[in-house]
Design a protein around this motif. Structure first.
Motif, PDB file in Angstrom:
ATOM      1  N   ASP A  91     -34.566  -2.873  25.926  1.00 29.41           N
ATOM      2  CA  ASP A  91     -33.133  -2.830  26.231  1.00 29.41           C
ATOM      3  C   ASP A  91     -32.505  -4.184  25.916  1.00 29.41           C
ATOM      4  O   ASP A  91     -32.952  -5.215  26.443  1.00 29.41           O
ATOM      5  CB  ASP A  91     -32.956  -2.493  27.712  1.00 29.41           C
ATOM      6  CG  ASP A  91     -31.499  -2.263  28.105  1.00 29.41           C
ATOM      7  OD1 ASP A  91     -30.604  -2.610  27.306  1.00 29.41           O
ATOM      8  OD2 ASP A  91     -31.273  -1.750  29.211  1.00 29.41           O
ATOM      9  N   PRO A  92     -31.455  -4.224  25.029  1.00 28.73           N
ATOM     10  CA  PRO A  92     -30.816  -5.505  24.697  1.00 28.73           C
ATOM     11  C   PRO A  92     -30.052  -6.117  25.854  1.00 28.73           C
ATOM     12  O   PRO A  92     -29.640  -7.279  25.780  1.00 28.73           O
ATOM     13  CB  PRO A  92     -29.881  -5.154  23.531  1.00 28.73           C
ATOM     14  CG  PRO A  92     -29.623  -3.699  23.684  1.00 28.73           C
ATOM     15  CD  PRO A  92     -30.867  -3.112  24.260  1.00 28.73           C
ATOM     16  N   GLY A  93     -29.817  -5.367  26.936  1.00 25.06           N
ATOM     17  CA  GLY A  93     -29.224  -5.943  28.131  1.00 25.06           C
ATOM     18  C   GLY A  93     -27.749  -5.657  28.302  1.00 25.06           C
ATOM     19  O   GLY A  93     -27.018  -5.376  27.351  1.00 25.06           O
ATOM     20  N   CYS A  94     -27.317  -5.704  29.557  1.00 24.77           N
ATOM     21  CA  CYS A  94     -25.910  -5.502  29.910  1.00 24.77           C
ATOM     22  C   CYS A  94     -25.570  -6.418  31.067  1.00 24.77           C
ATOM     23  O   CYS A  94     -25.887  -6.133  32.236  1.00 24.77           O
ATOM     24  CB  CYS A  94     -25.662  -4.039  30.290  1.00 24.77           C
ATOM     25  SG  CYS A  94     -23.941  -3.685  30.679  1.00 24.77           S
ATOM     26  N   ALA A  95     -24.944  -7.562  30.736  1.00 23.94           N
ATOM     27  CA  ALA A  95     -24.592  -8.549  31.757  1.00 23.94           C
ATOM     28  C   ALA A  95     -23.375  -8.129  32.565  1.00 23.94           C
ATOM     29  O   ALA A  95     -23.075  -8.730  33.593  1.00 23.94           O
ATOM     30  CB  ALA A  95     -24.340  -9.904  31.098  1.00 23.94           C
ATOM     31  N   VAL A  96     -22.667  -7.110  32.099  1.00 30.16           N
ATOM     32  CA  VAL A  96     -21.475  -6.628  32.790  1.00 30.16           C
ATOM     33  C   VAL A  96     -21.886  -5.489  33.717  1.00 30.16           C
ATOM     34  O   VAL A  96     -22.402  -4.463  33.267  1.00 30.16           O
ATOM     35  CB  VAL A  96     -20.418  -6.133  31.788  1.00 30.16           C
ATOM     36  CG1 VAL A  96     -19.191  -5.606  32.522  1.00 30.16           C
ATOM     37  CG2 VAL A  96     -20.030  -7.259  30.845  1.00 30.16           C
ATOM     38  N   SER A 136     -19.761 -15.429  28.333  1.00 30.80           N
ATOM     39  CA  SER A 136     -20.034 -14.851  29.648  1.00 30.80           C
ATOM     40  C   SER A 136     -21.087 -13.751  29.602  1.00 30.80           C
ATOM     41  O   SER A 136     -21.479 -13.220  30.635  1.00 30.80           O
ATOM     42  CB  SER A 136     -18.738 -14.303  30.251  1.00 30.80           C
ATOM     43  OG  SER A 136     -18.176 -13.326  29.394  1.00 30.80           O
ATOM     44  N   GLY A 137     -21.527 -13.416  28.403  1.00 36.38           N
ATOM     45  CA  GLY A 137     -22.479 -12.320  28.245  1.00 36.38           C
ATOM     46  C   GLY A 137     -21.753 -11.015  28.046  1.00 36.38           C
ATOM     47  O   GLY A 137     -20.618 -10.846  28.489  1.00 36.38           O
ATOM     48  N   GLY A 138     -22.393 -10.078  27.392  1.00 33.52           N
ATOM     49  CA  GLY A 138     -21.745  -8.808  27.099  1.00 33.52           C
ATOM     50  C   GLY A 138     -22.586  -7.642  27.567  1.00 33.52           C
ATOM     51  O   GLY A 138     -23.441  -7.771  28.445  1.00 33.52           O
ATOM     52  N   CYS A 139     -22.314  -6.508  26.955  1.00 36.13           N
ATOM     53  CA  CYS A 139     -23.085  -5.303  27.262  1.00 36.13           C
ATOM     54  C   CYS A 139     -23.359  -4.579  25.959  1.00 36.13           C
ATOM     55  O   CYS A 139     -22.475  -3.910  25.410  1.00 36.13           O
ATOM     56  CB  CYS A 139     -22.324  -4.406  28.238  1.00 36.13           C
ATOM     57  SG  CYS A 139     -23.299  -2.988  28.801  1.00 36.13           S
ATOM     58  N   ALA A 140     -24.573  -4.753  25.439  1.00 34.55           N
ATOM     59  CA  ALA A 140     -24.952  -4.141  24.168  1.00 34.55           C
ATOM     60  C   ALA A 140     -25.858  -2.934  24.355  1.00 34.55           C
ATOM     61  O   ALA A 140     -26.173  -2.247  23.385  1.00 34.55           O
ATOM     62  CB  ALA A 140     -25.644  -5.170  23.277  1.00 34.55           C
ATOM     63  N   SER A 141     -26.275  -2.651  25.582  1.00 35.96           N
ATOM     64  CA  SER A 141     -27.222  -1.563  25.815  1.00 35.96           C
ATOM     65  C   SER A 141     -26.718  -0.224  25.305  1.00 35.96           C
ATOM     66  O   SER A 141     -27.493   0.616  24.847  1.00 35.96           O
ATOM     67  CB  SER A 141     -27.519  -1.450  27.315  1.00 35.96           C
ATOM     68  OG  SER A 141     -28.133  -2.617  27.804  1.00 35.96           O
ATOM     69  N   VAL A 142     -25.393   0.002  25.397  1.00 34.69           N
ATOM     70  CA  VAL A 142     -24.833   1.300  25.020  1.00 34.69           C
ATOM     71  C   VAL A 142     -24.804   1.503  23.507  1.00 34.69           C
ATOM     72  O   VAL A 142     -24.542   2.619  23.039  1.00 34.69           O
ATOM     73  CB  VAL A 142     -23.405   1.448  25.591  1.00 34.69           C
ATOM     74  CG1 VAL A 142     -23.415   1.315  27.097  1.00 34.69           C
ATOM     75  CG2 VAL A 142     -22.446   0.434  24.970  1.00 34.69           C
ATOM     76  N   ASP A 143     -25.065   0.451  22.744  1.00 31.18           N
ATOM     77  CA  ASP A 143     -25.015   0.521  21.276  1.00 31.18           C
ATOM     78  C   ASP A 143     -26.416   0.730  20.712  1.00 31.18           C
ATOM     79  O   ASP A 143     -27.249  -0.180  20.771  1.00 31.18           O
ATOM     80  CB  ASP A 143     -24.410  -0.768  20.723  1.00 31.18           C
ATOM     81  CG  ASP A 143     -24.282  -0.756  19.211  1.00 31.18           C
ATOM     82  OD1 ASP A 143     -24.484   0.317  18.596  1.00 31.18           O
ATOM     83  OD2 ASP A 143     -23.965  -1.823  18.636  1.00 31.18           O
TER      84      ASP A 143
END
Length: 471
Positions: free
Chosen positions: A399-404, A326-333
């Motif tokens: 930015d690696p992205g945040c689908a959430v 479903s996609g994740g959220c890696a931006s915060v890492d």
């Protein structure tokens, strides 16, 4: 050889005269005598040591046998467990240490903690091993040992009933004693034949074991509880698992449960002390370690967490595994941001140092978590709630992205400049009268980065970049 012949002639009655022995001859004679004396002394000493060791071993064997006799006289074998620590006994001035280990043996002839295994086997008897060591033993790897097996005085396996074997371990893998245990029929299970227990199960013993015997077949919720303790999935004070009980077999309920570690986190440590930085009122914090990801609301106080030995890496924001379908959220890492090279210098993101705590204790220092920090001019007539809405992508920023989708809110009091902190990633800012409103978008033209790399893109998107020079 000449000196020895000379010495013999000198010592013989016929050769005696008043010339006496030379100094060299006396030294040689003393050396020979010393060698012989040392050899004799060593032999005598070794003999005495062997005799004493044999006597001590005989005493140790007798102590082991007496401990076996004691456990054989116990009526309830469920009370025969490992000794929590060595028992010391002094005999003849020698200190002996007695250790006892126990294991249940199932009908498959296997042994496991509390007798629990995945095969549904039943308990048959308990194996007991007693070992005795002592001070000064010559071979420390070979203590005196004695073994026995204990059979229950009464039938513990009913062919029409089942057994629930509960095993509770701490963060270090050892059994956790004194934990309350209970089991109730699981609600909402169609056709569940489980029945309420008629006897309250005993708390876990020194091995972290509790045994619920003669249970009506069905589905049960097994719960453990102890104030201040927390499970490996971060359930505080109690934890529950569901097991199915089958007639004539045993079901296993395993838990990792220990006294909670007491963690504190300092957010936006890269921001200056003045002016004070404003954090979102609903900020998330992600706790990462080798056992998984735990996300909770941030607190400026103490967070109670399971005391995993390898500790936690704390990240500001809601981290979601980016490999999920479903996609994740890696931006915060920070570690998820790709490294870049500018003018021969490599820029990369680095995670904060992990922090670990012992059970029931605090780490040596609080976790230090950097964030994106910016100063922005705000007019409260446009709304007293500043809402930051995460962006799924921000092309060209790295930015690696945040689908959430995540929204963080700040409460405003007066018109003026505010220094705010947000997790790394890309955001749009809005002012509204509610914490979810997006009425008035805040432009990026008046924003000033504070100790943070910021990328401003079209559509008034602000990207907080965690990467810094590493070479």
């Amino acid at each position: 050889m000449n000196i020895f012949r000379s010495l013999c002639r000198r010592l013989s009655p016929a050769a005696r005269d008043e010339t006496g022995l030379t100094l060299i001859e006396i030294l040689v004679a003393m050396t020979i005598f010393a060698i012989i004396s040392v050899g004799v002394a060593l032999g005598v000493t070794a003999s005495l040591v062997n005799v004493r060791d044999a006597q001590d071993r005989e005493t140790a064997v007798n102590l082991a046998a007496s401990q076996i006799d004691l456990v054989r006289s116990v009526d309830d074998i469920f009370t025969v467990n490992d000794l929590p620590q060595s028992k010391t006994i002094v005999v003849g001035g020698v200190t002996f240490r007695v250790d006892r280990k126990t294991n249940w043996v199932t009908n498959s002839s296997t042994t496991a903690a509390c007798g629990a295994d995945a095969g549904g086997n039943t308990l048959r008897y308990k194996r007991v091993n007693v070992s005795v060591s002592w001070d000064g033993m010559r071979n420390t790897d070979v203590p005196a040992m004695a073994d026995t097996i204990l059979a229950p005085n009464s039938r513990i396996n009913d062919p029409t009933k089942g057994t629930i074997l509960v095993h509770v371990i701490g963060a270090n893998g050892s059994g956790m004693p004194g934990v309350a245990v209970n089991a109730v029929p699981t609600t909402g299970v169609s056709g569940n034949t489980a029945a309420a227990l008629t006897v309250t199960p005993a708390a876990t013993d020194v091995q972290g074991c509790s045994y619920i015997l003669k249970v009506t077949p069905g589905t049960y919720d097994v719960t453990i509880s102890k104030s201040g303790y927390i499970s490996s999935d971060q359930s505080l004070n109690s934890a529950t698992t569901t097991v199915g009980v089958v007639a004539g077999a045993s079901a296993s309920a395993g838990f990792q449960f220990d006294n909670a570690g007491l963690f504190t986190t300092n957010f936006a440590v890269n921001a200056p002390a003045s002016p004070p930085v404003l954090l979102p009122s609903n900020l998330d914090v992600s706790y990462l370690n080798s056992y998984g990801i735990y996300v909770a609301k941030a607190t400026t106080g103490v967070a109670k967490l399971h005391p995993f030995a390898d500790g936690y890496t704390m990240l500001a924001g809601k981290y979601v595994d980016p490999t999920l379908p479903s996609g994740g959220c890696a931006s915060v890492d920070p570690l998820a941001w790709p490294s870049t090279v500018v003018a021969g210098v490599t820029y990369a993101g680095q995670r904060p140092a992990p922090v670990a705590a012992a059970p029931g204790a605090a780490p040596p220092a609080a976790a230090r978590v950097p964030m994106g920090v910016v100063t922005v001019a705000l007019d409260v007539t446009k709304g007293k709630s500043l809402n930051a809405v995460s962006q799924a992508t921000a092309p060209g920023t790295g930015d690696p992205g945040c689908a959430v989708g995540v929204t963080y809110s700040f409460t405003l009091t007066t018109t003026g400049n505010y220094t705010i902190a947000l997790p790394y990633g890309s955001w749009k800012l809005y002012q509204a009268t509610t914490t979810t409103g997006t009425t008035n978008q805040v432009g990026t033209s008046g924003m000033t980065p504070v100790n943070t790399k910021v990328v401003l893109t079209g559509s008034n998107v602000i990207t907080f970049d965690p990467r810094g020079p590493v070479s």
